[in-house]
Design an enzyme around this catalytic site. Structure first.
Site, PDB file in Angstrom:
ATOM      1  N   SER A 183       0.794  -1.229   0.000  1.00 63.41           N
ATOM      2  CA  SER A 183       0.000   0.000   0.000  1.00 63.41           C
ATOM      3  C   SER A 183       0.825   1.278   0.000  1.00 63.41           C
ATOM      4  O   SER A 183       0.293   2.347  -0.253  1.00 63.41           O
ATOM      5  CB  SER A 183      -0.947  -0.002   1.195  1.00 63.41           C
ATOM      6  OG  SER A 183      -0.194   0.026   2.386  1.00 63.41           O
ATOM      7  N   HIS A 211      -6.201  -4.371  -1.206  1.00 64.07           N
ATOM      8  CA  HIS A 211      -5.961  -3.148  -1.993  1.00 64.07           C
ATOM      9  C   HIS A 211      -6.028  -3.396  -3.495  1.00 64.07           C
ATOM     10  O   HIS A 211      -6.014  -2.458  -4.276  1.00 64.07           O
ATOM     11  CB  HIS A 211      -4.573  -2.576  -1.689  1.00 64.07           C
ATOM     12  CG  HIS A 211      -4.581  -1.536  -0.628  1.00 64.07           C
ATOM     13  ND1 HIS A 211      -5.162  -0.291  -0.794  1.00 64.07           N
ATOM     14  CD2 HIS A 211      -4.088  -1.542   0.626  1.00 64.07           C
ATOM     15  CE1 HIS A 211      -5.004   0.412   0.310  1.00 64.07           C
ATOM     16  NE2 HIS A 211      -4.360  -0.323   1.194  1.00 64.07           N
ATOM     17  N   LYS A 242     -12.831  -1.256   1.029  1.00 61.78           N
ATOM     18  CA  LYS A 242     -12.052  -0.410   0.109  1.00 61.78           C
ATOM     19  C   LYS A 242     -12.824  -0.274  -1.218  1.00 61.78           C
ATOM     20  O   LYS A 242     -13.878   0.341  -1.219  1.00 61.78           O
ATOM     21  CB  LYS A 242     -10.636  -0.984  -0.045  1.00 61.78           C
ATOM     22  CG  LYS A 242      -9.837  -0.816   1.250  1.00 61.78           C
ATOM     23  CD  LYS A 242      -8.373  -1.175   1.117  1.00 61.78           C
ATOM     24  CE  LYS A 242      -7.588  -0.797   2.371  1.00 61.78           C
ATOM     25  NZ  LYS A 242      -7.238  -1.941   3.217  1.00 61.78           N
TER      26      LYS A 242
HETATM   27  C1  LIG Z   1      -7.139  -2.468   4.582  1.00 61.12           C
HETATM   28  C2  LIG Z   1      -6.461  -3.774   4.679  1.00 61.12           C
HETATM   29  C3  LIG Z   1      -6.875  -4.741   5.608  1.00 61.12           C
HETATM   30  C4  LIG Z   1      -7.940  -4.464   6.635  1.00 61.12           C
HETATM   31  O1  LIG Z   1      -9.191  -4.360   6.056  1.00 61.12           O
HETATM   32  P1  LIG Z   1     -10.475  -4.075   7.002  1.00 61.12           P
HETATM   33  O2  LIG Z   1     -11.596  -4.749   6.329  1.00 61.12           O
HETATM   34  O3  LIG Z   1     -10.604  -2.589   7.066  1.00 61.12           O
HETATM   35  O4  LIG Z   1     -10.153  -4.665   8.335  1.00 61.12           O
HETATM   36  C5  LIG Z   1      -6.240  -5.959   5.599  1.00 61.12           C
HETATM   37  N1  LIG Z   1      -5.238  -6.234   4.726  1.00 61.12           N
HETATM   38  C6  LIG Z   1      -4.799  -5.323   3.839  1.00 61.12           C
HETATM   39  C7  LIG Z   1      -3.692  -5.676   2.895  1.00 61.12           C
HETATM   40  C8  LIG Z   1      -5.392  -4.063   3.790  1.00 61.12           C
HETATM   41  O5  LIG Z   1      -4.955  -3.172   2.913  1.00 61.12           O
END
Ligand SMILES: *Cc1c(COP(=O)(O)O)cnc(C)c1O
Length: 396
Positions: A183, A211, A242
């Site tokens: 990220s 992501h 996301k």
């Molecule tokens: C955002 C993210 C998470 C967490 O996601 P949530 O549903 O908000 O808990 C887990 N792994 C990665 C790689 C992320 O980017």
């Protein structure tokens, strides 16, 4: 008793502030979107949300959420195995499996829980987890909760992965686990090579597509689409928070026996509440939209290509990326903060990241593109970057 603890916390918090690491929260008073309104009344263009497909406030999803609310009520008041499973939950799980080309899916309250609850039920001290050094915090926590032997390889480094697989050769079962998009840079690891190495060394593969889903690959099916290895990884975790609407929820999708075992033994699934029907119904609609048309994915890819090429032409130093994350390298921590502040004055909301979020001396501004951005939004942002970049002597 609390007096001592209060004093302790006050000092620790002051240390965080003194180190310049205190996280402030900016308050938004509008829905999430390409344009948002801050508490001050200032309207800004948002380039720091994970709203890649622009679905966070999409009318179709708002409508589907309302319908879910009307038909199935507000909350489930139960975990899944007692009385928290509706027809909607089963349908969404099936939609997710269809999307990723997998066999079955299990829903969680968040991807954090999916990653936290995936290793411990499946692996013991006889087994090994081979984990990318830059994996998400939730994967690291999930690994910690499990008794399997741990091996770490240099991020996205296939030679080191091979070495670690050799080191883990005596383990009964082996799982390679990696984020599909890192990220802070936006790059995708070589998943094709990971699958090859896994086959060669008798390991399974788990990808966290949080992501990358909705973004990476022509139709947004993620890293397995980009590298043409659909159906060749055992496990995928991801988030509904996301690209997929941005509300809440996570999932693990993959081989059906694995999912079946997780339903029996995964603690965040067994001991935490079921997702509310409105979120689940909007999720179903979201996956329907993604199969009806590729419009949003195409728009996101066009926006990303346009932004990257204009910024590169302007002389900015951009990290190689295969996602909708664009890291504008500044190297200096203070410069990253000054530049983000000046961009906000220009009406552009972006975040500057520096150590320890990224390596020392690699400070940057991370720009996240969205299908919701119009060409005007992009041009205004590029112009602001050029203006501020010249002022701060980042570009000539
Ligand atoms: C955002 C993210 C998470 C967490 O996601 P949530 O549903 O908000 O808990 C887990 N792994 C990665 C790689 C992320 O980017």
């Amino acid at each position: 008793m609390y007096d001592n603890f209060k004093e302790f916390l006050t000092k620790e918090i002051q240390d965080i502030r003194d180190a310049g690491l205190y996280k402030e929260e900016r308050i938004i008073v509008s829905p999430q979107g390409a344009e948002i309104t801050l508490e001050s009344g200032q309207k800004v263009l948002n380039f720091c949300a994970n709203n890649y497909l622009g679905l966070s406030n999409h009318p179709e999803l708002v409508k589907a959420a309302k319908e879910g609310l009307d038909h199935h009520g507000y909350g489930m008041s139960s975990v899944r195995f007692i009385c928290g499973t509706t027809d909607l939950h089963k349908k969404l799980e099936q939609k997710i499996a269809e999307f990723f080309g997998t066999e079955d899916t299990i829903l969680y309250a968040a991807a954090f829980d999916a990653n936290g609850g995936v290793f411990e039920p499946l692996l013991t001290e006889q087994d090994a987890i081979i984990s990318d050094a830059l994996n998400h915090a939730s994967i690291i926590d999930g690994v910690r909760l499990c008794k399997a032997q741990r091996f770490r390889y240099k991020s996205a480094d296939m030679e080191d992965l091979k070495e670690q697989l050799k080191a883990a050769k005596d383990a009964r079962f082996k799982v390679i686990v990696t984020d599909s998009v890192f990220s802070m840079d936006g790059h995708v690891p070589d998943v094709k090579r990971i699958v090859e190495l896994a086959n060669q060394y008798g390991a399974m593969v788990m990808l966290d597509e949080s992501h990358s889903a909705g973004v990476v690959g022509k139709t947004g099916r993620g890293a397995t689409e980009l590298y043409d290895v659909r159906g060749q990884v055992e496990l995928i975790t991801g988030t509904l928070g996301k690209s997929f609407g941005g509300a809440i929820g996570g999932f693990t999708t993959g081989k059906k026996e694995i999912i079946e075992m997780l339903r029996q033994r995964s603690r965040p699934y067994l001991f935490s509440n079921s997702l509310p029907p409105m979120v689940v119904n909007a999720g179903i609609r979201m996956f329907e939209m993604m199969t009806e048309t590729n419009e949003l994915q195409d728009k996101l890819h066009q926006n990303t290509d346009y932004f990257l090429s204009k910024m590169t032409d302007a002389g900015f130093d951009i990290r190689p990326t295969q996602s909708a994350i664009c890291a504008v390298m500044l190297y200096d921590a203070k410069l990253s903060q000054d530049m983000a502040a000046k961009l906000l004055d220009e009406g552009i909301y972006v975040i500057g990241f520096y150590y320890p979020v990224v390596a020392k001396g690699l400070a940057r501004i991370r720009v996240q593109l969205s299908a919701a951005h119009t060409r005007e939004h992009l041009d205004k942002t590029i112009a602001a970057f050029i203006k501020v970049g010249k002022e701060l002597k980042v570009i000539k």
